[in-house]
Design an enzyme around this catalytic site. Structure first.
Site, PDB file in Angstrom:
ATOM      1  N   TYR A 105      -2.176  -1.041  10.541  1.00 32.72           N
ATOM      2  CA  TYR A 105      -1.968  -1.308   9.470  1.00 32.72           C
ATOM      3  C   TYR A 105      -0.678  -0.906   8.131  1.00 32.72           C
ATOM      4  CZ  TYR A 105      -3.464  -1.301   4.113  1.00 32.72           C
ATOM      5  OH  TYR A 105      -3.587  -1.576   2.897  1.00 32.72           O
ATOM      6  N   SER A 142       0.706  -0.685  -0.152  1.00 25.43           N
ATOM      7  CA  SER A 142       0.036   0.291  -0.703  1.00 25.43           C
ATOM      8  C   SER A 142       1.026   1.429   0.152  1.00 25.43           C
ATOM      9  CB  SER A 142      -0.892   0.398   1.553  1.00 25.43           C
ATOM     10  OG  SER A 142      -1.073   1.308   1.392  1.00 25.43           O
TER      11      SER A 142
HETATM   12  N1  LIG Z   1      -8.335  -0.355  -1.748  1.00 22.50           N
HETATM   13  C1  LIG Z   1      -7.483   0.419  -1.879  1.00 22.50           C
HETATM   14  O1  LIG Z   1      -8.303   1.213  -1.007  1.00 22.50           O
HETATM   15  C2  LIG Z   1      -6.148  -0.681  -1.055  1.00 22.50           C
HETATM   16  C3  LIG Z   1      -5.230   0.594  -1.283  1.00 22.50           C
HETATM   17  C4  LIG Z   1      -3.832   0.020  -0.671  1.00 22.50           C
HETATM   18  C5  LIG Z   1      -3.605  -1.457   0.251  1.00 22.50           C
HETATM   19  N2  LIG Z   1      -4.840  -3.101  -0.521  1.00 22.50           N
HETATM   20  C6  LIG Z   1      -4.508  -3.318   0.093  1.00 22.50           C
HETATM   21  O2  LIG Z   1      -5.370  -4.542  -0.969  1.00 22.50           O
HETATM   22  C7  LIG Z   1      -5.478  -5.321  -0.296  1.00 22.50           C
HETATM   23  C8  LIG Z   1      -6.960  -6.270  -0.959  1.00 22.50           C
HETATM   24  O3  LIG Z   1      -8.044  -5.351  -0.584  1.00 22.50           O
HETATM   25  P1  LIG Z   1      -9.234  -4.909  -1.315  1.00 22.50           P
HETATM   26  O4  LIG Z   1      -8.934  -3.591  -1.313  1.00 22.50           O
HETATM   27  O5  LIG Z   1      -9.646  -5.813  -2.801  1.00 22.50           O
HETATM   28  O6  LIG Z   1     -10.252  -5.236   0.007  1.00 22.50           O
HETATM   29  P2  LIG Z   1     -11.077  -6.104   0.283  1.00 22.50           P
HETATM   30  O7  LIG Z   1     -12.219  -6.306  -1.110  1.00 22.50           O
HETATM   31  O8  LIG Z   1     -12.293  -6.154   1.344  1.00 22.50           O
HETATM   32  O9  LIG Z   1     -10.535  -7.394  -0.414  1.00 22.50           O
HETATM   33  C9  LIG Z   1      -9.623  -8.378   1.213  1.00 22.50           C
HETATM   34  C10 LIG Z   1      -9.594  -9.768   0.493  1.00 22.50           C
HETATM   35  O10 LIG Z   1      -8.802 -10.190   1.443  1.00 22.50           O
HETATM   36  C11 LIG Z   1      -9.349 -11.490   1.768  1.00 22.50           C
HETATM   37  N3  LIG Z   1      -9.004 -11.758   3.636  1.00 22.50           N
HETATM   38  C12 LIG Z   1      -8.968 -11.081   4.475  1.00 22.50           C
HETATM   39  N4  LIG Z   1      -9.038 -10.939   6.205  1.00 22.50           N
HETATM   40  C13 LIG Z   1      -9.223 -12.793   5.581  1.00 22.50           C
HETATM   41  C14 LIG Z   1      -8.096 -12.956   6.136  1.00 22.50           C
HETATM   42  N5  LIG Z   1      -8.095 -13.691   7.496  1.00 22.50           N
HETATM   43  N6  LIG Z   1      -8.221 -15.111   5.713  1.00 22.50           N
HETATM   44  C15 LIG Z   1      -7.976 -14.933   4.248  1.00 22.50           C
HETATM   45  N7  LIG Z   1      -8.593 -13.913   3.528  1.00 22.50           N
HETATM   46  C16 LIG Z   1      -8.648 -12.833   4.049  1.00 22.50           C
HETATM   47  C17 LIG Z   1     -11.023 -10.915   1.913  1.00 22.50           C
HETATM   48  O11 LIG Z   1     -11.574 -12.380   1.494  1.00 22.50           O
HETATM   49  P3  LIG Z   1     -12.655 -13.215   2.837  1.00 22.50           P
HETATM   50  O12 LIG Z   1     -13.248 -11.504   3.544  1.00 22.50           O
HETATM   51  O13 LIG Z   1     -13.560 -13.770   2.238  1.00 22.50           O
HETATM   52  O14 LIG Z   1     -11.164 -13.793   3.604  1.00 22.50           O
HETATM   53  C18 LIG Z   1     -11.499 -10.795   0.765  1.00 22.50           C
HETATM   54  O15 LIG Z   1     -10.773 -11.354  -0.358  1.00 22.50           O
HETATM   55  C19 LIG Z   1      -5.351  -5.547   0.847  1.00 22.50           C
HETATM   56  O16 LIG Z   1      -3.805  -6.194   1.055  1.00 22.50           O
HETATM   57  C20 LIG Z   1      -5.625  -3.950   1.068  1.00 22.50           C
HETATM   58  O17 LIG Z   1      -4.264  -3.939   2.183  1.00 22.50           O
HETATM   59  C21 LIG Z   1      -6.200  -1.805  -1.012  1.00 22.50           C
END
Ligand SMILES: NC(=O)c1ccc[n+]([C@@H]2O[C@H](COP(=O)([O-])OP(=O)(O)OC[C@H]3O[C@@H](n4cnc5c(N)ncnc54)[C@H](OP(=O)(O)O)[C@@H]3O)[C@@H](O)[C@H]2O)c1
Length: 265
Positions: free
Chosen positions: A155, A142
């Site tokens: 985080y 991130s």
């Molecule tokens: N969106 C942004 O603005 C942003 C910015 C910077 C970085 N990121 C990073 O991008 C990545 C994906 O996030 P996203 O934005 O796509 O958010 P999201 O839609 O909330 O997706 C998060 C994913 O992680 C999985 N997850 C969460 N806890 C878990 C666990 N204990 N075991 C296995 N899987 C787990 C969730 O699946 P389940 O709930 O089905 O387990 C879901 O598929 C993350 O690492 C996040 O930090 C996102």
């Protein structure tokens, strides 16, 4: 996207957001996908959305906290597809709480899922990649992996830790033919803020404006996959918030002033 044709690609966090968009884009490239997260029904929904035949899909539920199960999970992938070409280490969750209020258990959960789970899966996959003499880890960090901001202390710490770990891994495994890309997304339009932890570990449960107005997730996935195909080591993808990374490098005092004067989360 020809780079991914018939390649075995394991995506964690595939049930939603960035992982889902990666799965759909890779489906168009006819990759063989392993889709992992906790929610099986959501993984099945994503599997259908990829448009891939059953021969190219493995829905493999996993909890990033259940690290003892990872070697069995790797065996399942190998027995199904025979190899592992890419692992997108993308599962993660974030936080909305100030240090003074935050339970230690929240920090432990953020580190367990975002950092130790990722490390454990890497270690479980690594012997396979060594014996193949090839493989590619793609790690979702991130902008918060480069900059510490208010309300995100745990985080930011977990994402900063990924940089140290994967920079070391990259150096150790380059001669074995193993590559590592670490991506720092800015604000991407996904439901991540809904699942963010508050000070007491309860869910934040709100869609934040930054994500609501962020980069469309399919655009993010396309840009990331182009960078991975080009074997980039570190990439920044997002809007103007990306400039924060360059400010930190070249004008750290200015960035510090901006961050401390910034209101809200
Ligand atoms: N969106 C942004 O603005 C942003 C910015 C910077 C970085 N990121 C990073 O991008 C990545 C994906 O996030 P996203 O934005 O796509 O958010 P999201 O839609 O909330 O997706 C998060 C994913 O992680 C999985 N997850 C969460 N806890 C878990 C666990 N204990 N075991 C296995 N899987 C787990 C969730 O699946 P389940 O709930 O089905 O387990 C879901 O598929 C993350 O690492 C996040 O930090 C996102």
């Amino acid at each position: 996207m020809s780079e991914f044709f018939e390649k075995v690609v394991w995506i964690t966090g595939a049930s939603s957001g960035i992982g889902e968009a990666l799965a759909i884009t890779l489906g168009k490239a006819n990759a063989k996908l392993v889709l992992s997260a906790r929610r099986v029904d959501e993984l099945e929904r994503v599997a259908v959305r990829t448009g891939l035949p059953a021969s190219h899909l493995l829905v493999l539920p996993m909890d990033m906290i259940a690290t003892d199960s990872f070697s069995t999970q790797v065996d399942l992938v190998i027995s199904r597809f025979g190899r592992i070409d890419y692992v997108f280490q993308n599962a993660g969750l974030t936080q909305r709480s100030a240090v003074i209020d935050t339970d230690l258990s929240v920090y432990k959960r953020l580190m367990d899922i975002n950092f130790f789970g990722t490390v454990a899966l890497t270690k479980a996959v690594l012997p396979t990649m060594f014996s193949q003499r090839s493989g590619h880890f793609v790690v979702t960090s991130s902008v918060a992996g480069k900059i510490g901001t208010k309300q995100r202390s745990g985080y930011c710490a977990s994402k900063h830790a990924l940089h140290g770990f994967f920079d070391s891994l990259r150096a150790e495994t380059y001669k074995e033919g193993i590559r590592t890309t670490i991506v720092c997304p800015g604000y991407i339009k996904t439901p991540i803020s809904l699942h963010a932890l508050r000070a007491d570990g309860q869910l934040h449960g709100q869609m934040d404006t930054n994500q609501e107005e962020g980069m469309p997730v399919d655009e993010f996935a396309r840009r990331l996959l182009r960078a991975v195909a080009a074997k980039k080591e570190e990439v920044y993808i997002g809007g103007k918030e990306i400039f924060g990374i360059y400010l930190k490098r070249f004008l750290p005092g200015l960035l510090s002033r901006i961050l401390r004067n910034r209101e809200g989360a």
